[in-house]
Write a protein that holds these residues in place. Structure first.
Motif, PDB file in Angstrom:
ATOM      1  N   LEU A  77       0.829  -1.201   0.000  1.00  0.00           N
ATOM      2  CA  LEU A  77       0.000   0.000   0.000  1.00  0.00           C
ATOM      3  C   LEU A  77       0.869   1.259   0.000  1.00  0.00           C
ATOM      4  O   LEU A  77       0.580   2.226  -0.719  1.00  0.00           O
ATOM      5  CB  LEU A  77      -0.920  -0.007   1.224  1.00  0.00           C
ATOM      6  CG  LEU A  77      -2.047  -1.051   1.196  1.00  0.00           C
ATOM      7  CD1 LEU A  77      -2.697  -1.175   2.566  1.00  0.00           C
ATOM      8  CD2 LEU A  77      -3.096  -0.688   0.149  1.00  0.00           C
ATOM      9  N   LEU A 128      -7.453   2.066   0.327  1.00  0.00           N
ATOM     10  CA  LEU A 128      -7.713   0.887   1.153  1.00  0.00           C
ATOM     11  C   LEU A 128      -9.145   0.841   1.664  1.00  0.00           C
ATOM     12  O   LEU A 128      -9.798  -0.205   1.619  1.00  0.00           O
ATOM     13  CB  LEU A 128      -6.742   0.859   2.333  1.00  0.00           C
ATOM     14  CG  LEU A 128      -6.960  -0.242   3.373  1.00  0.00           C
ATOM     15  CD1 LEU A 128      -6.694  -1.614   2.751  1.00  0.00           C
ATOM     16  CD2 LEU A 128      -6.065  -0.033   4.589  1.00  0.00           C
ATOM     17  N   LEU A 202      -9.538  -1.316  -1.518  1.00  0.00           N
ATOM     18  CA  LEU A 202      -8.860  -2.600  -1.632  1.00  0.00           C
ATOM     19  C   LEU A 202      -9.036  -3.460  -0.391  1.00  0.00           C
ATOM     20  O   LEU A 202      -8.766  -4.655  -0.420  1.00  0.00           O
ATOM     21  CB  LEU A 202      -7.364  -2.378  -1.882  1.00  0.00           C
ATOM     22  CG  LEU A 202      -6.986  -1.741  -3.215  1.00  0.00           C
ATOM     23  CD1 LEU A 202      -5.474  -1.527  -3.272  1.00  0.00           C
ATOM     24  CD2 LEU A 202      -7.441  -2.603  -4.379  1.00  0.00           C
ATOM     25  N   THR A 297      -2.888  -5.267  -4.954  1.00  0.00           N
ATOM     26  CA  THR A 297      -2.528  -3.890  -4.598  1.00  0.00           C
ATOM     27  C   THR A 297      -1.840  -3.147  -5.727  1.00  0.00           C
ATOM     28  O   THR A 297      -2.206  -2.018  -6.053  1.00  0.00           O
ATOM     29  CB  THR A 297      -1.611  -3.888  -3.363  1.00  0.00           C
ATOM     30  OG1 THR A 297      -2.217  -4.658  -2.320  1.00  0.00           O
ATOM     31  CG2 THR A 297      -1.392  -2.468  -2.865  1.00  0.00           C
TER      32      THR A 297
END
Length: 458
Positions: A77, A128, A202, A297
């Protein structure tokens, strides 16, 4: 259709009376109030993320904070955010008027005074969790109103009404939240579908790989414990009392860390070693989920992990390009959020009426590819110049200018030349002529040349 018919049709259309637009055409019929996909509809909209609903357990978005604590997921991330934050940002005027350019200069000045990279990184937390919220603190400086601080706020403190406006949840308004002022809170969203103002990040996809990986590590640690300290099996004589059996069990338990142990006569103790067969290992299991996390990701694995097959440079460059494409998409979304909210607010406060400038982060140019392109272009230009010199030099054989011009035009290399340049070349063609070549004795008929012995080099 002929030109006259088209003209008559447009004229007839212009003379028709204006028609009223139905009210239904000017409103959104499939709105949030009748959306059956929104759970537990009330005055505010509820998050439609199935993972949060089924696995949240009352924690809400906090379960996605646990994803960031995973070393690999957290690194991926950060890598995706860094791919965008590392780029330089630019401000482009929204119009050509002087006031539009003044607005762009003003925005650039105010943004430069902020920790803008940190502001963008905080907003990219929406990648996220689906959305991110930051609060703007304004201040007056002379005749200007400028943002002096932009602070990221925990997403769990917000809900959204049917118009997608954020509402702050407080101790006295835990469900509905309180109404917030305009031009105060920046809301960045990703993965928006339908009437879900919370977006879909995500986290919904990363939750399960991280969970399975965590469980796999637990089993691996348990196996290592069993392998490092084998289980001791004690066999007591038949008819032993339960108290004696418990005493023996305590003795064998202490024996795992002791160098010696005393057991009664007739007691048999042996070590049970941990063993397994097959080629599948816990490490392979964990590596599989790490690859899934990387793919979810950043869309690739080679920029983070070495492929078991070795990989190659070309494939690595393709994977790097995939990461850059994701950064491009993240940048476009963030640029839209900042332009529609923060940048618009700055312009409205200070230069109302000016076109809103656009702010974005530009992908850095591939220096190596650019250098190779320039080198190839320079070589091509040099070859073209040499070809032109050769053609013009040959055209010097013709005395007539028109014939020389036609000769030069007979080569494709001359198609890119302007008439002015072509005229100049025709006029100066004799200057391009090469010196006369040395006479060829075979052509001139020197019979003695062929009989002359060749001189050996020293």
């Amino acid at each position: 259709m002929s030109r006259n018919k088209r003209h008559n049709r447009s004229t007839a259309f212009a003379t028709e009376p204006r028609k009223n637009l139905p009210a239904e055409a000017k409103t959104l019929i499939a709105n949030a109030r009748n959306d059956i996909t929104i759970p537990f509809f009330s005055g505010v909209l509820q998050n439609a993320d199935d993972t949060l609903i089924q696995q949240g357990g009352g924690k809400g978005l906090k379960i996605y904070d646990e994803i960031e604590r995973d070393t690999h997921a957290g690194a991926m991330l950060e890598k995706r955010k860094g791919a965008l934050i590392s780029r330089d940002w630019k401000v482009e005027p929204g119009g050509e008027r002087p006031i539009d350019k003044d607005a762009a200069d003003l925005v650039e000045e105010m943004i430069s005074a902020l920790p803008f990279d940190q502001v963008c990184k905080d907003l990219l937390d929406a990648t996220l969790k689906g959305f991110a919220v930051s609060e703007v603190v304004w201040a007056r400086e002379g005749n200007r109103i400028k943002p002096v601080k932009i602070k990221s706020i925990d997403q769990r403190r917000f809900a959204f009404d049917t118009e997608w406006r954020p509402r702050l949840l407080t101790w006295t308004a835990m469900m509905e939240g309180i109404e917030l002022p305009e031009r105060k809170f920046i809301v960045h969203r990703v993965g928006v579908k339908g009437e879900n103002p919370y977006g879909l990040g995500l986290g919904s996809r990363l939750f399960w790989p991280v969970l399975f990986k965590r469980e796999g590590i637990t089993f691996w640690l348990h196996f290592l414990e069993k392998f490092a300290g084998p289980t001791i099996v004690g066999k007591s004589p038949i008819g032993s009392l339960p108290e004696e059996q418990r005493k023996l069990l305590n003795t064998l338990t202490e024996a795992r860390t002791a160098s010696a142990v005393v057991v009664p006569i007739g007691t048999d103790a042996e070590f049970l070693e941990a063993s397994r067969s097959g080629s599948v290992t816990y490490e392979q299991f964990l590596n599989y989920w790490d690859r899934q996390i990387s793919i979810a990701t950043t869309g690739e694995t080679l920029t983070t992990q070495v492929s078991e097959s070795g990989g190659n440079r070309a494939l690595g460059e393709v994977h790097q390009e995939m990461l850059e494409l994701l950064a491009d998409g993240d940048g476009d979304l963030l640029s839209g959020t900042l332009t529609d909210q923060l940048i618009t607010w700055i312009v409205d406060y200070n230069l109302p009426g000016a076109a809103v400038p656009k702010i974005w982060r530009e992908r850095p140019e591939n220096q190596k590819a650019a250098a190779e392109t320039k080198k190839s272009q320079a070589e091509a230009d040099e070859a073209s110049a040499k070809a032109i010199r050769t053609v013009v030099s040959e055209s010097a054989r013709f005395e007539d200018d028109d014939v020389a011009r036609d000769y030069i035009l007979g080569f494709d290399i001359a198609n890119r030349l302007s008439d002015k340049t072509l005229d100049a070349l025709v006029e100066a063609r004799h200057a391009f002529g090469t010196a006369p070549a040395a006479s060829d004795p075979f052509v001139n008929g020197d019979p003695t040349f062929a009989a002359r012995p060749l001189k050996k080099k020293a």
